[in-house]
Structures are given as C-alpha cells and as structure tokens.
Design a protein around this motif. Structure first.
Motif, PDB file in Angstrom:
ATOM      1  N   GLY A 195      44.886 -58.542 -15.369  1.00  0.00           N
ATOM      2  CA  GLY A 195      45.560 -59.817 -15.523  1.00  0.00           C
ATOM      3  C   GLY A 195      46.637 -60.066 -14.493  1.00  0.00           C
ATOM      4  N   HIS A 196      47.001 -59.031 -13.769  1.00  0.00           N
ATOM      5  CA  HIS A 196      48.032 -59.207 -12.739  1.00  0.00           C
ATOM      6  C   HIS A 196      47.471 -59.754 -11.447  1.00  0.00           C
ATOM      7  N   ILE A 197      46.176 -59.643 -11.296  1.00  0.00           N
ATOM      8  CA  ILE A 197      45.608 -59.911  -9.974  1.00  0.00           C
ATOM      9  C   ILE A 197      45.831 -61.338  -9.492  1.00  0.00           C
ATOM     10  N   PRO A 198      45.629 -62.347 -10.318  1.00  0.00           N
ATOM     11  CA  PRO A 198      45.868 -63.697  -9.778  1.00  0.00           C
ATOM     12  C   PRO A 198      47.286 -63.853  -9.249  1.00  0.00           C
ATOM     13  N   TRP A 199      48.230 -63.377 -10.035  1.00  0.00           N
ATOM     14  CA  TRP A 199      49.606 -63.465  -9.555  1.00  0.00           C
ATOM     15  C   TRP A 199      49.773 -62.677  -8.259  1.00  0.00           C
ATOM     16  N   ALA A 200      49.150 -61.502  -8.229  1.00  0.00           N
ATOM     17  CA  ALA A 200      49.299 -60.636  -7.060  1.00  0.00           C
ATOM     18  C   ALA A 200      48.758 -61.299  -5.802  1.00  0.00           C
ATOM     19  N   CYS A 201      47.612 -61.960  -5.943  1.00  0.00           N
ATOM     20  CA  CYS A 201      47.053 -62.615  -4.753  1.00  0.00           C
ATOM     21  C   CYS A 201      47.973 -63.713  -4.262  1.00  0.00           C
ATOM     22  N   ILE A 251      37.525 -63.362  -1.891  1.00  0.00           N
ATOM     23  CA  ILE A 251      36.190 -63.709  -2.386  1.00  0.00           C
ATOM     24  C   ILE A 251      35.622 -62.542  -3.169  1.00  0.00           C
ATOM     25  N   LYS A 252      35.856 -61.361  -2.657  1.00  0.00           N
ATOM     26  CA  LYS A 252      35.377 -60.178  -3.371  1.00  0.00           C
ATOM     27  C   LYS A 252      36.025 -60.066  -4.734  1.00  0.00           C
ATOM     28  N   LEU A 253      37.289 -60.352  -4.807  1.00  0.00           N
ATOM     29  CA  LEU A 253      37.955 -60.295  -6.104  1.00  0.00           C
ATOM     30  C   LEU A 253      37.362 -61.317  -7.065  1.00  0.00           C
ATOM     31  N   GLY A 255      35.352 -60.916 -10.771  1.00  0.00           N
ATOM     32  CA  GLY A 255      35.877 -61.595 -11.948  1.00  0.00           C
ATOM     33  C   GLY A 255      37.361 -61.398 -12.122  1.00  0.00           C
ATOM     34  N   LEU A 256      38.034 -60.924 -11.108  1.00  0.00           N
ATOM     35  CA  LEU A 256      39.459 -60.672 -11.224  1.00  0.00           C
ATOM     36  C   LEU A 256      40.294 -61.876 -10.821  1.00  0.00           C
ATOM     37  N   ARG A 290      32.178 -64.978 -15.085  1.00  0.00           N
ATOM     38  CA  ARG A 290      33.091 -65.146 -13.976  1.00  0.00           C
ATOM     39  C   ARG A 290      33.779 -66.488 -14.092  1.00  0.00           C
ATOM     40  N   GLN A 291      34.820 -66.621 -13.375  1.00  0.00           N
ATOM     41  CA  GLN A 291      35.678 -67.776 -13.611  1.00  0.00           C
ATOM     42  C   GLN A 291      35.427 -68.849 -12.571  1.00  0.00           C
ATOM     43  N   TYR A 292      34.821 -69.872 -13.011  1.00  0.00           N
ATOM     44  CA  TYR A 292      34.477 -70.961 -12.108  1.00  0.00           C
ATOM     45  C   TYR A 292      35.535 -72.025 -12.137  1.00  0.00           C
ATOM     46  N   TYR A 293      35.418 -72.862 -11.195  1.00  0.00           N
ATOM     47  CA  TYR A 293      36.370 -73.954 -11.128  1.00  0.00           C
ATOM     48  C   TYR A 293      35.942 -75.003 -12.122  1.00  0.00           C
TER      49      TYR A 293
END
Lengths: 151, 815
Positions: free
Chosen positions: A59-65, A91-93, A97-98, B296-299
């Motif tokens: 759950g930290h990954i979006p913030w981290a990016c 893109i890989k992340l 699904g992160l 997966r998380q789509y827009y």
C-alpha cells in the motif's frame, strides 16, 4: 565499552550507515554485467529511497512512486535514459498491481512539470546570455537582478 | 608461459602428413611460421616492457632511497663529531646499557657484575587473569540472508581442531563422495590468448590447427578447442557490433526500439524482488517469476475527462485551435473543398455550441489534391478536420454536444472523431498567426512546433507500449502518449494510430470492481511464456466469505485443534484467477499470500484480522493465533506508515496500534553482549520487559538442510552450533552472520522462548520474553533438541535443577 556508553541511550547497534549502505548497494548492482548503467543508476536510486523511507507494504507503493518522482524529478529530466528506466519501472509496478493507473498518470504529470520547469530555466539562461551579449555593459550580478526584474 | 618448441619439430610433423593435400600442409606451415612470428613479436614487446618497468622502478626507488641516504649521511656526520667510537652505537650500548631489567624472582644485585652505575632493577610479576571465552568474528545481519553458492561447505575439505588430540584434522564424511581433485584448469596467459585469437581469426578449428597450437601453448586439447571457439565467436560478434552501432540510435537516449517491451523490462524483471520491493534482494534472490495478479487497477472510465489538452501536440489542442481560427482560412478551405465536392465540416462560429456534424462522404477528391491546396494557404494548421477520403464516418451526436463544457472542452469518444488526416497535410506547420487567442503558446510554438514528423512509422516497442497503454488507460491517446510513449510519439500520432487500428472489437472496460480486464487484441500481442492474460470472458463471480464461514483456509482449523501452524516454505502460486486442485500452495498446506497470482478472494488466502483495539496480542486475533504477523495490506486496521517526514507520508488509513508487527517494523529491545554467567558469551537485556514482549529477531544465513547437516558436523565437534531449524526447506545458521541474539544460551528453565512467525510470506524467528525480565539479566531460551540429539549439557537433568552445567556458547540444531 565504558559503563556510561553501555547505559547511554544512544544505540549504534544495527544502525544502518546510509553511506555505507549506498556504497554496498552500488557494489552489489555493479556485479551484474548485462545491466546497463542507466538501469543500475535507477535501481540504486530506488533501493536507496525504499531503504530510507522504509517502504514496507504494497500500500505504500503509490505514495512512494509519487514521492520519488517529486524528489528525483529534476535530476531525472536531465538524464533521459534514467528517466526512461524509471518510466518502464512504473509500468512494471502497474503490471504487478502495485501502482494504479491514476497514480501512474500523476507521476508522469509531475515529471512533465519538472521537464517544463527545466526548459523554462534554460530559456531564462539563454535570455540572460543574450542580454549579456547584447553588450549592455552591466556587471553580472546586477545584470541578474535586472533580468529577474524584467522577467 | 608459452612452451617453446623448435621449428624443426613442427616441420617434421608437417612432413609426416604426406597424405594430406599439399594446400593444407602449406597452410599449416604458414600457420606455424605465423605463430612463430607472433611469438617473437610478443617477446620483443615483453623485453621493451620489462625495460620500461625497470627504469620506472629505478626512478621511484631513487626518490625513496635518496631521502634515507641523506639522513644516514647526516647521522654519520653528526656522530663523527661526537667523541665516541663513531657509528658503532650498538656495540657501545651493549656495554653501557641505559637500564637493566632483571627477571622475576631474581635477587637484586645478583649478577650485577657487568653493570655499572645507574642500573634500574625492575621485577615484574603479572597477575593471573581469566581468559576471555573464544570469540569468532561475525557479520551483522538485520534480516535473514540467503547463502551464496560460494559459501557452501559441500564439496570442500574442512579442517577442524581436535582438542582431544590437540591437532588439526580434516573432517571427512563417509557419505561425502571424495571427489577427485580436478586437474587444474589451464589458465591461458595473455600471450596464449593473443595467439589463439590471431589464429582463430583466419582458421577453422580443425584438428591439425589445434594440434599445432598445443605445441605452442599449454593446456589440454579440449581446453584449447574451447578457447578457440570462444575467441572465434567473440571476433565475429565484435565485427557485427562495429557495423551495427549506429543502427538504432534514433533518440538521444538510445533505447533500442526494436526490442519488445518484455525485453526492455527484462533486467528490471530479473532483479526486482516483489516481496521486498527492492532490486537485487539478498533474501529472495533474483530471477523471480513475475506473477501478475488477477486484479489490476485500471483507470476508471468515468473519470476520463479530456478537459484540457495534454500538450502542444494534443489532438484536442488542434481542434480547439481550429475552432478558434476565424473564418478567413476556414472559408478559403471550405470553398476549395466544396469546389471539389467534399462536404465540409461545419464548425459553427459560435463557440458555445460545438456541434460537429459530419456526414458520410464519398469523395472524388484525391487526398493529395486537398493537401496541395492546404499547403498553399498561408495559414496552416497542424490538424484539420478534414474528412479523409477513404474513411466513412458514422456520427454519433450523443456525446458530442456539450453545452456545459468550455470552449476547449471536448468530451468525445475518440472512436467517433475523425482525426486522421494525411501525413502530407500535416507535415508542414507554420507558426500560427496572431489571430489566435492561444497567446500563451505562441512563443513555445515557435520553438517547438515542428508538426508531426513525416515519419510515423511505429516500431515494435512503440506498438507494444501502445498496447500496454490500452490495457492501462483504455482508448485515451492523451494518457497513452504521456505515460507510455512520451518522447516517442505525440498525442496526435497516437490518436491517429488508434483510429487507424482501432476498428477492432476492443473495448476498454474497467468495471467498478476491476475484475474484468480489457481484452486486447491478442493476436497483436506476443504470447509470453509467462502469460498474464489468461482471462475469462464475463465477470468473475464474487465469492462471499463471512467472517465465520468456512471460507478460511483449512489451516486455520488445524490451529484451532492446537497443532502447529504450517512449517512449509511459502512459494507464491500462479493460479489464475482462482486456486484449483493443482495449486502448489494448497498442496503444501500453506496459505496463499498477497504475492500469489490468484484473486484476492481466493479461498486459500489468509484473510487477516479485523481487530479494532486489541493490539492483536491475544489469541483472539486470528493472525496471532496462526503464528503470523499482521499484514498492513490485508488486515483491516493494522496500518503502518512510511516516509521519514522529509517528504511527507502516505495517507493514513487507520490508527496503527497493532502490536503484532514487531518483526516487520523491527521494534526490538536493546541487547547487550557480555561474558555469560554460565558459559562463554551471553546476551543480556538493557531495559526491563514484560511477559510476552518481543525482544528481537534471530537472524542468520538461510541454508538448506543438507548444508546444515554438513556444517553441523563441525559445529558439533566444537560443541558450539548456531543452527536453527526454520521450516522444511531452510535452516538458519548464525555462525558467520547474524545478530547478538545468537549469543543467548540454552536453559531448560529459560526466561525467553523462540517462536517462528510468518511475516509477509517469510518465516522469521522471534525471541520473546516468557516472564518479566529485569534490566541486566541474561537471556535464555530452550533450544528444544529432540531427545536423542541433545548435547550433553543440554540434556534435561533427571529431577534436579542443574542450570549451571551449561557449557560454552553451544548449540546444535534446535527445533
């Protein structure tokens, strides 16, 4: 150890020295022969970031990016190849699904802003140079002030 | 070193091959003479090199030595000034020592005969001290580390010190195959390499050639043969490389556009650890299979608002610009076009209403014709709302009319919008006239706008990126261009491409729960070996699991029965979307974790806890009861933050009072190292702790059971073992790498206990307090040997409490 040291609150045990950790990380990455320099650089920046910021959960990954893009954006736009690796990594992340698509887009927007900022800076510099060359004859520092005032 | 042979030998061998063709032997003679020449050249070079080196060294030496020389000259000068024997200080001093020390126990003045006045007598008696216990250097690990292959003892001869016999012995196991020491591999020296390289350039690796080479260089025939072939392929590769260097440098950052996307991602995929979220993880290694999750998380489609143009090259931009452009050129265009019988596109002058009425057209006009006209007109636009001749448009007005959108806003589905126009028409764009109201873009346009480049060829990588963009964002050229093709293709080009290729049944859909994915055009995509696109058509059923239902993994029932939790190593499964009978996790009786490919509602997944205030420290928390730590991604109220406050932190998702994430968050106590009260070194607590408090993690090297058996043999002989059984696959060995808790000794009446916890898919060993412990107390825990495995000191005493019989920092395998 002296008794006072033992009883003191300062704890050097498993204290991770950032510089040493960075050095080791680079060394470990350098061992790979079929990885390009830019990829290694990007990997090192990411590893360093994750370690310092203690990114632990998915759950930290979006913030981290996002934070990473903000933090390193100015440098990344100056090194297009590393920037490309970073974009591929995002893109890989997403593949894993992160990272969600919305955040992916936000990060790229941030990078675009960094890029346009840099271009503006360059234009500023160019303009300053032009004025200088134009032979106004002022000293450099005062020139800068003048230009700032004008622009 | 190159073995020398005389030329006569080689000529003999060539003569003996009378049966060969003349040409061949001629070649071979040539070869031998070539080799000889090369050898001579190399030797000459070497001579030169050696000469140079000697010269250099002489200079260097001279500098160093000159200083010393001058010093010593000075000294002799000085000493000659003095009135003594001059320069024979040592012998003089021997006769007249500055002070005399006598050994212990000697009476003063005993043998003073040779001394003269002012001799100082010192008798020294050293107090006896205890030895410190033996201590081996170790490396600190803050998390477990997998053993590297070169650290293994398997197949190596180990030497240990036998205290009984007081000698060093070689440990030889009966079960070990005593491998014959291989003949040493011949290392080819530089000279030999050069010879081989030169030869390989011109000759094929035939028998005779190799034979000749063996005369000149060392090594077995097969080794030479191998080296030959390697050199040959290297040479060829080098030649190719020189030719193709400039082939695919289209951009200043030289990404190869002929690669596929997965090839570009290859090193990232190889090195990234999905579990630890870093590259080159030392715990999980690399080359992990990339498992993409089912969901997966789509827009979300609803929020795709193309309100603003994304960039200068946005297709929207041009439409707006076109709209703003006043009637002048428009009129001219329309007149030209109407004259050609093409229906025009009416853009009403009233900016409020943006009704675009397009009709199906048939044209008799050639595209070229139109473009010529357009090029002639003085004011050029980047894009025109022309109707390409070959395309027929179906109009849908539903989404087109927007009264509530501002001038520039267009909220249309790109399918219905014709953006494509001919390349020639758009190729030349001249800066806009001042009638445009887009003044803020003017300066930028002058420098930047070059129009879409003539070349709109799409490389393989770009195509794949486009497909990926469709997956992620759907049919939105702005997003795709910005996020995937930035720097490669502009929004317009993407829109073009999308239009041209978009006639498929592709529909980007992201349903609200994201269960469905876009079925891309599968034929266009490469089928990777690790295909992530096994999707069912139709919605996946949402399986409902209540808290109390039987939806919990079968493991949980076993826990309730009081048995231990799974002791098998977790490996992520790849079942999509649901785990069936062949799921490896099910087979192993491990729970699926968030790293598995199966859906989040998989039956075998551990559902986490919903504890609100209990801190997850009792058996009421399902995670705790299962010997697992809480997972911030799974458990409802157990959130951890990150970030060091210098750049903010992620949005909070809860209060985070969970007490069951100690290992994850590394919330250990301070441990001190000192001489143990019982044996060797021991671990002590600095601050007092309560019952069941977490003290720290026992870290070490992760080794296989086989490796542990081998290492254990030596450890047992030394009566000091740091092995800890982790699960069915791994054993922790803290001998070489670990942390201070490795020094905690064994006791059958301990104050701590060790517990193997499952933390985010990894088994880790935590040491907890069994009762309240005061500051400065030593830590003990039960090593839990099997009855027949325990070393002497760990055997449970019959009846009496004999803790003080514990011995040197010893451990053997613990369970």
């Amino acid at each position: 150890m002296a008794m006072e040291q033992v009883l003191a609150e300062r704890d050097s045990e498993d204290e991770v020295d950032d510089d040493v950790a960075d050095l080791e990380d680079r060394r470990m990455l350098d061992d790979f022969v079929d990885v390009s320099k830019d990829e290694k650089q990007m990997m090192h920046l990411w590893n360093s970031f994750v370690r310092k910021q203690r990114v632990l959960a998915d759950g930290h990954i979006p913030w981290a990016c996002e934070a990473f893009s903000r933090l390193h954006g100015p440098d990344l736009v100056q090194a297009p190849s590393v920037l490309w690796c970073w974009k591929l990594f995002m893109i890989k992340l997403w593949n894993h699904g992160l990272l969600d698509a919305r955040m992916l887009n936000s990060c790229n927007v941030i990078l675009e802003e960094c890029r346009s900022q840099r271009q503006n800076q360059e234009i500023d510099h160019m303009n300053i140079d032009r004025i200088k060359l134009g032979g106004v004859g002022l000293e450099g520092a005062r020139m800068g002030e003048l230009v700032r005032f004008l622009i | 070193m190159v073995s020398t042979t005389t030329t006569s030998k080689s000529t003999d061998s060539s003569k003996s091959r009378n049966s060969r063709k003349e040409q061949v032997s001629g070649d071979l003679e040539c070869l031998t003479s070539k080799i000889n020449q090369l050898k001579k050249r190399i030797q000459a070079e070497r001579v030169l090199l050696v000469k140079e080196k000697v010269e250099k060294n002489r200079e260097k030496l001279g500098k160093d030595v000159s200083h010393l020389l001058s010093l010593s000259k000075q000294r002799t000068v000085d000493s000659s000034k003095e009135n003594s024997e001059g320069g024979r200080m040592l012998s003089a001093r021997m006769k007249n020592p500055a002070c005399i020390l006598t050994g212990p126990g000697q009476i003063l003045g005993d043998d003073n005969s040779s001394t003269q006045e002012a001799a100082i007598h010192i008798s020294a008696k050293l107090p006896p001290t205890e030895r410190i216990p033996p201590y081996t250097t170790w490396i600190f690990l803050d998390r477990n580390q997998r053993m590297a292959d070169d650290q293994s003892v398997v197949g190596r001869r180990r030497i240990y010190y036998d205290q009984n016999g007081s000698e060093a012995l070689i440990c030889s196991d009966s079960e070990e195959e005593i491998t014959e020491p291989d003949e040493e591999k011949h290392e080819f020296s530089e000279t030999e390499n050069r010879i081989i390289r030169m030869v390989s350039q011109d000759y094929e690796p035939s028998e005779e050639v190799i034979k000749i080479l063996t005369q000149y260089i060392g090594g077995s025939t097969s080794e030479i043969h191998e080296a030959f072939i390697t050199m040959k392929t290297e040479n060829e590769a080098n030649e190719l490389k020189d030719g193709s260097v400039s082939a695919d440098n289209e951009h200043d950052w030289s990404i190869s556009l002929d690669k596929s996307l997965s090839a570009s991602l290859d090193s990232l995929d190889n090195l990234f650890c999905r579990r630890c979220l870093v590259f080159d993880c030392r715990l999980h290694g690399y080359s992990q299979t990339v498992i993409s999750p089912t969901e997966r998380q789509y827009y979300p489609l609803e929020s795709q608002e193309n309100v603003k143009p994304c960039s200068d090259h946005c297709y929207l931009q041009n439409r707006a610009v076109n709209k703003h452009s006043n009637h002048l050129d428009h009129v001219s265009e329309t007149t030209t076009r109407t004259s050609d019988g093409v229906h025009k596109i009416q853009i009403s002058g009233d900016p409020g209403k943006r009704k675009i009425s397009q009709q199906t057209t048939t044209t008799s006009e050639e595209p070229k014709h139109v473009s010529d006209d357009q090029q002639e007109s003085s004011l050029k636009k980047q894009k025109r709302l022309t109707i390409p001749d070959t395309v027929s448009v179906t109009i849908e007005d539903t989404q087109v009319s927007n009264d509530n959108v501002n001038n520039r806003a267009i909220n249309v589905d790109q399918d219905e919008l014709l953006m494509a126009s001919n390349d020639e028409a758009t190729s030349s764009a001249v800066p806009f006239s001042s009638s445009l109201s887009v003044s803020e873009n003017v300066t930028k346009y002058r420098t930047k706008v070059k129009g879409p480049p003539e070349n709109t060829e799409w490389k393989p990588l770009e195509k794949e990126l486009y497909m990926k963009g469709l997956e992620i964002f759907g049919r939105n050229s702005c997003f795709i261009a910005r996020n995937l093709l930035s720097g490669l293709k502009t929004c317009i080009e993407v829109a073009n491409y999308m239009y041209n290729n978009g006639g498929t049944s592709f529909t980007a859909c992201s349903t609200s729960d994201g269960n469905e994915s876009a079925d891309g055009d599968p034929k266009e995509r490469e089928t990777h070996a690790r295909s992530r696109l096994l999707r069912k058509k139709g919605r996946a059923k949402k399986l409902k699991y209540s808290w109390k239902s039987a939806g919990h993994p079968s493991m949980w029932r076993r826990i309730a029965d009081g048995k231990n939790q799974s002791c098998k190593q977790y490996i992520p499964c790849e079942c999509k979307p649901m785990c069936g009978k062949e799921c490896p996790c099910l087979d192993n009786a491990t729970c699926c974790e968030k790293y598995c490919g199966c859906s989040k509602s998989c039956k075998n997944r551990f559902r986490g806890c919903h504890c609100a205030k209990s801190q997850c420290r009792s058996r009421q928390c399902p995670c705790f009861a299962a010997g697992r730590e809480c997972d911030p991604d799974v458990c409802r109220n157990c959130w951890v933050s990150c970030g060091d406050a210098s750049i903010g932190e992620p949005p909070r998702r809860g209060e985070g009072q969970c007490g069951n994430m100690r290992l994850l968050l590394r919330q250990q106590q301070r441990i001190l190292l000192a001489k143990s009260d019982v044996a060797g070194w021991g671990a002590f607590l600095k601050n007092p702790v309560n019952k069941n408090d977490y003290l720290g993690e026992y870290t070490g090297e992760l080794i296989s059971h086989r490796e542990a058996d081998k290492r254990g043999k030596i450890y047992d002989r030394a009566n000091s073992s740091f092995l800890f059984d982790l699960n069915d696959q791994f054993v922790l060995d803290a001998y070489r790498k670990g942390d201070k808790l490795k020094f905690a000794n064994h006791s059958s009446n301990p104050n701590c206990y060790a517990k193997v916890m499952m933390v985010a898919g990894d088994h880790r060993v935590g040491i907890f307090a069994k009762e309240r412990i005061e500051a400065g107390e030593e830590l003990f825990y039960d090593y839990r040997y099997g009855p027949d495995q325990a070393p002497v000191w760990a055997r449970k005493p019959d009846g009496s409490d004999r803790d003080d019989f514990l011995v040197p920092q010893g451990r053997a395998k613990k369970h």
